[in-house]
Design an enzyme around this catalytic site. Structure first.
Site, mmCIF file in Angstrom:
data_model
loop_
_atom_site.group_PDB
_atom_site.id
_atom_site.type_symbol
_atom_site.label_atom_id
_atom_site.label_comp_id
_atom_site.label_asym_id
_atom_site.label_seq_id
_atom_site.Cartn_x
_atom_site.Cartn_y
_atom_site.Cartn_z
ATOM 1 N N CYS A 115 -6.584 3.747 13.933
ATOM 2 C CA CYS A 115 -6.985 3.637 12.526
ATOM 3 C C CYS A 115 -6.674 2.248 11.970
ATOM 4 O O CYS A 115 -5.513 1.898 11.769
ATOM 5 C CB CYS A 115 -6.253 4.726 11.733
ATOM 6 S SG CYS A 115 -6.358 4.573 9.950
ATOM 7 N N CYS A 139 -4.784 2.138 8.685
ATOM 8 C CA CYS A 139 -3.382 2.530 8.917
ATOM 9 C C CYS A 139 -2.559 1.311 9.329
ATOM 10 O O CYS A 139 -1.431 1.123 8.867
ATOM 11 C CB CYS A 139 -3.287 3.588 10.011
ATOM 12 S SG CYS A 139 -4.113 5.143 9.634
#
Length: 107
Positions: free
Chosen positions: A32, A35
């Site tokens: 991600c 993230c």
């Protein structure tokens, strides 16, 4: 790599729900991009507010049970737990100032 403690399905109860401080939980995954952008921001918050709040990370790919229990469908998802209760949520990568405003009550 983050300095935040990695929490697992097995350690979530003790590390998060039984903590005597508010706990900011970063639900994330290795793949991600947002993230990875959020991780250093949470590290800064941990460094600056560590006496008042704990910051931990839960890899949703490695810990699907806890992610499912809290209905994590979008990441990064940042939850605040206090006294064993989920009390605040922030979804998506956000600037540090925005996170500090959203979680000001706990910092």
């Amino acid at each position: 790599m983050s300095n935040a403690k990695d929490v697992t399905d097995q350690s979530f109860q003790k590390d998060v729900l039984e903590s005597d401080k508010p706990v900011i939980v970063d639900f994330w995954a290795e793949w991600c991009g947002p993230c990875r952008m959020l991780s250093p921001i949470l590290d800064e918050i941990a460094a600056e507010h560590g006496e008042k709040v704990e910051v931990v990370k839960v890899n949703v790919d490695e810990n699907p049970a806890i992610a499912a229990q809290y209905g994590i469908t979008s990441i990064p998802a940042v939850f605040v737990f206090q006294g064993g209760e989920h009390v605040a949520t922030s979804i998506g990568a956000k600037p540090k100032k925005v996170l500090e405003q959203e979680f000001a009550e706990y910092l």
